[in-house]
Design an enzyme around this catalytic site. Structure first.
Site, PDB file in Angstrom:
ATOM      1  N   SER A  49       0.818  -1.221   0.000  1.00 34.39           N
ATOM      2  CA  SER A  49       0.000   0.000   0.000  1.00 34.39           C
ATOM      3  C   SER A  49       0.851   1.271   0.000  1.00 34.39           C
ATOM      4  O   SER A  49       0.327   2.367  -0.189  1.00 34.39           O
ATOM      5  CB  SER A  49      -0.899  -0.001   1.250  1.00 34.39           C
ATOM      6  N   GLY A  50       2.154   1.139   0.199  1.00 33.24           N
ATOM      7  CA  GLY A  50       3.029   2.306   0.325  1.00 33.24           C
ATOM      8  C   GLY A  50       3.600   2.806  -0.996  1.00 33.24           C
ATOM      9  O   GLY A  50       3.440   2.184  -2.052  1.00 33.24           O
ATOM     10  N   LEU A  98       6.744   3.122  -2.080  1.00 32.08           N
ATOM     11  CA  LEU A  98       7.818   2.364  -2.733  1.00 32.08           C
ATOM     12  C   LEU A  98       7.237   1.271  -3.638  1.00 32.08           C
ATOM     13  O   LEU A  98       7.650   1.117  -4.789  1.00 32.08           O
ATOM     14  CB  LEU A  98       8.728   1.746  -1.672  1.00 32.08           C
ATOM     15  N   LYS A 140       4.238   1.126  -4.905  1.00 36.99           N
ATOM     16  CA  LYS A 140       3.447   1.655  -6.030  1.00 36.99           C
ATOM     17  C   LYS A 140       4.325   2.293  -7.099  1.00 36.99           C
ATOM     18  O   LYS A 140       4.092   2.133  -8.287  1.00 36.99           O
ATOM     19  CB  LYS A 140       2.448   2.695  -5.506  1.00 36.99           C
ATOM     20  N   ARG A 191      -1.552  -4.516   6.000  1.00 33.98           N
ATOM     21  CA  ARG A 191      -2.591  -4.382   7.029  1.00 33.98           C
ATOM     22  C   ARG A 191      -3.833  -3.769   6.404  1.00 33.98           C
ATOM     23  O   ARG A 191      -4.953  -4.104   6.781  1.00 33.98           O
ATOM     24  CB  ARG A 191      -2.098  -3.455   8.152  1.00 33.98           C
ATOM     25  N   HIS A 211      17.818   1.034  -4.908  1.00 31.74           N
ATOM     26  CA  HIS A 211      17.214   1.147  -6.247  1.00 31.74           C
ATOM     27  C   HIS A 211      17.846   2.245  -7.094  1.00 31.74           C
ATOM     28  O   HIS A 211      17.768   2.215  -8.308  1.00 31.74           O
ATOM     29  CB  HIS A 211      15.696   1.350  -6.141  1.00 31.74           C
ATOM     30  N   LEU A 259      20.797   2.688  -7.788  1.00 28.71           N
ATOM     31  CA  LEU A 259      21.861   2.159  -8.643  1.00 28.71           C
ATOM     32  C   LEU A 259      21.326   1.516  -9.922  1.00 28.71           C
ATOM     33  O   LEU A 259      22.092   1.186 -10.820  1.00 28.71           O
ATOM     34  CB  LEU A 259      22.709   1.146  -7.859  1.00 28.71           C
ATOM     35  N   GLU A 270      12.296  14.945  -6.595  1.00 30.58           N
ATOM     36  CA  GLU A 270      11.135  15.386  -7.372  1.00 30.58           C
ATOM     37  C   GLU A 270      10.208  16.191  -6.467  1.00 30.58           C
ATOM     38  O   GLU A 270       9.949  15.787  -5.338  1.00 30.58           O
ATOM     39  CB  GLU A 270      10.374  14.171  -7.864  1.00 30.58           C
ATOM     40  N   HIS A 287      22.801   5.831  -1.048  1.00 36.67           N
ATOM     41  CA  HIS A 287      22.880   6.268  -2.447  1.00 36.67           C
ATOM     42  C   HIS A 287      24.178   7.034  -2.753  1.00 36.67           C
ATOM     43  O   HIS A 287      24.910   6.724  -3.685  1.00 36.67           O
ATOM     44  CB  HIS A 287      21.739   7.226  -2.799  1.00 36.67           C
TER      45      HIS A 287
END
Ligand SMILES: NC(=O)C1=CN([C@@H]2O[C@H](COP(=O)(O)OP(=O)(O)OC[C@H]3O[C@@H](n4cnc5c(N)ncnc54)[C@H](OP(=O)(O)O)[C@@H]3O)[C@@H](O)[C@H]2O)C=CC1
Ligand SMILES: O=C1O[C@H](COP(=O)(O)O)[C@@H](O)[C@H](O)[C@H]1O
Length: 280
Positions: free
Chosen positions: A20-21, A23, A25, A52, A185, A187, A224, A248
């Site tokens: 549901s978060g 990352l 989506k 949940r 991610h 990378l 962004e 990162h």
């Protein structure tokens, strides 16, 4: 990385915890769809969400649409097919019995086509606070006994040295190192993926990107805008330096400063990166 043969008759289940978060989506599902669209997923792979929140495939599909790359002339049938592989399971992260229900859902799909070996990937798109309970429950209640298991955890892994050691210990008590994937991610970005080619295969750049020609390097991470309220709250609590600098930016620094690895393998890459950090 185990290569996935699209004609393989083994069963593959991918579970996304915390689907549901943001990352899941914005990154995980678009990546899964891209693999599916390009026929790079083994046939019969099933995707499970575990949250949940009471997710339903139909509504989840609508929520996620803005992040999916879709060619309306080419993709609609395949996109429908992709969503037939997705199954939503609701559960609490600290309740072992809910993991048993997840396993039942996986087994139900895995045995449908008489596949004898079941391979399972567990992706934790979750905040670190629940990592320990999820890895423990997954290893005890969801591990496949007929095939392989993999666990993927996205940064940040911890707040500091002490909490990292605790995270490492609890993860390593549940899974072997070869089963664990610690994900950064950033990378996978095209510019990072092409970076070695630029440094080592492009003569113009390769000859000049060194201490004789470069006086200083500045690494900027641009975000962004607008930053979502959830994200902003998280940054305020966790700290932006902890969130992007310790992973990162350090990885980018290593890629800039390291010597060419002996071969294009994970071990050689890691060895060269370590040499840089050992000098700092
Ligand atoms: N968003 C991004 O672009 C990136 C995020 N990350 C990291 O990945 C992780 C997940 O990111 P993101 O999806 O943005 O995070 P979220 O805060 O949106 O959390 C993801 C899901 O985890 C569950 N969750 C959240 N807080 C708790 C809690 N306290 N206890 C139990 N479950 C909780 C919720 O699902 P539910 O309640 O439905 O179970 C939520 O939807 C974070 O650690 C984040 O820092 C890393 C790189 C990029
Ligand atoms: O880990 C993180 O990275 C993203 C930047 O990734 P991007 O691929 O979306 O640019 C950042 O937005 C996120 O908040 C941070 O935690």
């Amino acid at each position: 990385m185990i290569s996935m043969d699209p004609n393989n008759e083994e069963a593959y289940s991918i579970v996304v915890f915390g689907a549901s978060g943001g990352l899941a989506k914005k990154k995980v599902f678009p990546a899964l769809w891209a693999l599916f669209r390009e026929n790079r997923m083994p046939q019969g792979t099933k995707i499970f969400t575990f949250t949940r929140s009471p997710l339903q495939t139909k509504t989840y599909r609508l929520q996620i649409l803005p992040y999916m790359e879709l060619d309306k002339h080419r993709d609609p049938t395949k996109y429908n097919l992709f969503w037939t592989t997705v199954h939503c399971v609701q559960g609490e992260y600290d309740k072992p019995e809910h993991y048993v229900a997840l396993t039942e859902a996986m087994v139900h799909q895995e045995t449908k086509h008489n596949q004898v070996r079941a391979n399972r990937i567990f992706y934790l798109a979750l905040p670190p606070i629940v990592f320990d309970q999820v890895t423990l429950n997954v290893s005890r209640k969801c591990s496949s006994t007929t095939g392989w298991n993999r666990i993927i955890v996205e940064k940040p892994f911890a707040r500091d040295d002490i909490s990292y050691k605790a995270f490492q210990t609890s993860l390593c008590n549940c899974f072997r190192e070869s089963q664990i994937y610690l994900m950064d991610h950033l990378l996978s970005r095209q510019v990072m993926q092409n970076f070695f080619a630029l440094r080592y295969s492009n003569h113009l750049w390769g000859e000049t990107l060194n201490h004789r020609h470069v006086a200083a390097v500045m690494i900027s991470v641009k975000c962004e805008l607008p930053v979502s309220v959830n994200r902003a709250n998280y940054f305020n609590q966790f700290g932006i330096i902890r969130d992007v600098m310790t992973n990162h930016m350090i990885q980018v620094l290593a890629m800039l400063a390291m010597d060419q690895p002996y071969a294009n393998t994970a071990d050689d890459l890691r060895a060269e990166r370590l040499k840089i950090f050992a000098r700092c």
